[in-house]
Design a protein around this motif. Structure first.
Motif, PDB file in Angstrom:
ATOM      1  N   HIS A  65       9.549  57.938  26.076  1.00  0.00           N
ATOM      2  CA  HIS A  65       9.330  57.043  24.904  1.00  0.00           C
ATOM      3  C   HIS A  65       8.808  57.992  23.773  1.00  0.00           C
ATOM      4  N   GLN A  74       2.078  49.045  21.137  1.00  0.00           N
ATOM      5  CA  GLN A  74       2.882  49.465  22.028  1.00  0.00           C
ATOM      6  C   GLN A  74       2.259  50.492  22.884  1.00  0.00           C
ATOM      7  N   LEU A  78       2.312  51.097  26.974  1.00  0.00           N
ATOM      8  CA  LEU A  78       2.778  52.144  27.625  1.00  0.00           C
ATOM      9  C   LEU A  78       1.799  52.718  28.514  1.00  0.00           C
ATOM     10  N   ARG A  81       1.459  50.758  31.702  1.00  0.00           N
ATOM     11  CA  ARG A  81       2.397  50.751  32.569  1.00  0.00           C
ATOM     12  C   ARG A  81       2.731  52.031  33.165  1.00  0.00           C
ATOM     13  N   HIS A  82       2.400  53.098  32.489  1.00  0.00           N
ATOM     14  CA  HIS A  82       2.700  54.533  32.994  1.00  0.00           C
ATOM     15  C   HIS A  82       1.676  55.396  33.135  1.00  0.00           C
TER      16      HIS A  82
HETATM   17  P1  ADP Z   1       9.671  51.115  30.714  1.00  0.00           P
HETATM   18  O1  ADP Z   1       9.164  52.235  30.038  1.00  0.00           O
HETATM   19  O2  ADP Z   1       8.887  50.679  31.903  1.00  0.00           O
HETATM   20  O3  ADP Z   1      11.055  51.034  30.777  1.00  0.00           O
HETATM   21  P2  ADP Z   1      10.228  49.303  28.793  1.00  0.00           P
HETATM   22  O4  ADP Z   1      11.435  49.576  28.527  1.00  0.00           O
HETATM   23  O5  ADP Z   1      10.036  47.835  29.427  1.00  0.00           O
HETATM   24  O6  ADP Z   1       9.267  50.230  29.497  1.00  0.00           O
HETATM   25  O7  ADP Z   1       9.237  49.131  27.553  1.00  0.00           O
HETATM   26  C1  ADP Z   1       9.873  49.876  26.349  1.00  0.00           C
HETATM   27  C2  ADP Z   1       8.674  49.981  25.362  1.00  0.00           C
HETATM   28  O8  ADP Z   1       8.189  48.898  24.907  1.00  0.00           O
HETATM   29  C3  ADP Z   1       7.494  50.878  25.759  1.00  0.00           C
HETATM   30  O9  ADP Z   1       7.338  51.773  25.116  1.00  0.00           O
HETATM   31  C4  ADP Z   1       6.286  49.888  25.948  1.00  0.00           C
HETATM   32  O10 ADP Z   1       5.420  50.335  25.537  1.00  0.00           O
HETATM   33  C5  ADP Z   1       6.633  48.866  25.174  1.00  0.00           C
HETATM   34  N1  ADP Z   1       6.234  47.530  25.588  1.00  0.00           N
HETATM   35  C6  ADP Z   1       6.684  47.006  26.774  1.00  0.00           C
HETATM   36  N2  ADP Z   1       6.060  46.044  27.098  1.00  0.00           N
HETATM   37  C7  ADP Z   1       5.279  45.552  25.943  1.00  0.00           C
HETATM   38  C8  ADP Z   1       4.624  44.638  25.416  1.00  0.00           C
HETATM   39  N3  ADP Z   1       4.198  43.547  26.116  1.00  0.00           N
HETATM   40  N4  ADP Z   1       4.066  44.681  24.179  1.00  0.00           N
HETATM   41  C9  ADP Z   1       4.075  45.726  23.386  1.00  0.00           C
HETATM   42  N5  ADP Z   1       5.034  46.765  23.648  1.00  0.00           N
HETATM   43  C10 ADP Z   1       5.614  46.625  24.820  1.00  0.00           C
END
Ligand code: ADP
Ligand code: ADP
Length: 217
Positions: A65, A74, A78, A81-82
């Protein structure tokens, strides 16, 4: 690539050049030290990799990302999650058990308390503190408190753990226990970056990235 920095610069207040064009690639599963003297730009690197601040120029990609393309909201998602963070200070809540300090590491997930406690117990077992679930911070040694902090950082299973001087407040033996825990987590697949000014800790890591005056040397 879990971390990718391209020509990253960071200028504070329009004058302090904390990073002067940094390129860094880190593959999943690495255990690396970012090492350098005080003022060399390590904390700024931590802020860039941790997406806690944005570069003045250049590109930061974490788990694919591009940080520049994400809103603050966002970025928070990120990080949740990461990324896991461990600091020199343990930053545990006083008066709260080890189990609930760790369970709080999953507050963002919205999981119910029962599930967060179940995960917290597993995380504490991973750091060798399965027998300290109900202890509060002031009932534990410094090394134990830092291991609770590590458990809290990894309770949500982030792929990347950032540790900023994680043994800075510990004696050698407690520090070694914390490093052992980090090694075990790395062996189990977590990518770990340790920020340190301590050469012994850096050399203990399979890969070292050395900083001086805002550049990698
Ligand atoms: P991953 O990297 O785990 O595959 P995703 O593809 O699900 O994550 O998410 C893509 C982007 O959207 C990430 O940069 C994440 O930060 C953002 N994102 C995911 N879930 C949310 C949320 N609930 N609110 C805002 N941004 C989000
Ligand atoms: P280290 O962690 O290796 O000590 P830093 O990244 O903290 O290095 O600092 C690099 C340079 O940037 C130093 O000159 C420091 O004084 C400066 N610096 C760091 N943070 C700030 C800030 N928030 N505002 C202004 N200057 C800063």
């Amino acid at each position: 690539m879990i971390i990718e920095l391209r020509e990253v610069t960071k200028v504070y207040n329009g004058q302090v050049q904390a990073l002067r064009g940094v390129d860094l690639e880190v593959e999943p599963g690495e255990l690396l030290a970012i090492v350098g003297p005080s003022g060399s730009g390590k904390s700024t690197m931590l802020h860039m990799i941790g997406t806690l601040d944005r570069p003045t120029s250049g590109t930061v990609r974490i788990a694919g990302h591009d940080v520049a393309k994400l809103t603050d909201r966002q970025l928070s998602a990120l990080r949740a999650r990461h990324l896991g963070f461990v600091f020199q200070q343990f930053h545990l809540s006083p008066g709260v058990t080890a189990l609930d300090n760790v369970a709080d590491g999953m507050l963002y997930s919205g999981a119910p308390l029962r599930e967060r406690r179940r995960r917290a117990r597993k995380a504490l077992e991973r750091v060798g503190l399965g027998h300290r679930l109900d202890h509060k911070p002031n009932q534990m040694s410094g090394g134990e408190q830092q291991r609770v902090a590590v458990a809290r950082a990894v309770v949500g299973d982030p792929p990347l753990l950032l540790a900023d001087e994680p043994t800075g407040n510990l004696d050698t033996a407690s520090g070694a226990e914390v490093l052992k825990v980090l090694k075990d987590l790395n062996d189990a697949g977590t990518t770990i970056a340790i920020i340190t000014h301590d050469n012994d800790i850096a050399e203990w890591c399979p890969r070292q990235v050395r900083m001086r005056d805002g550049r990698l040397t």
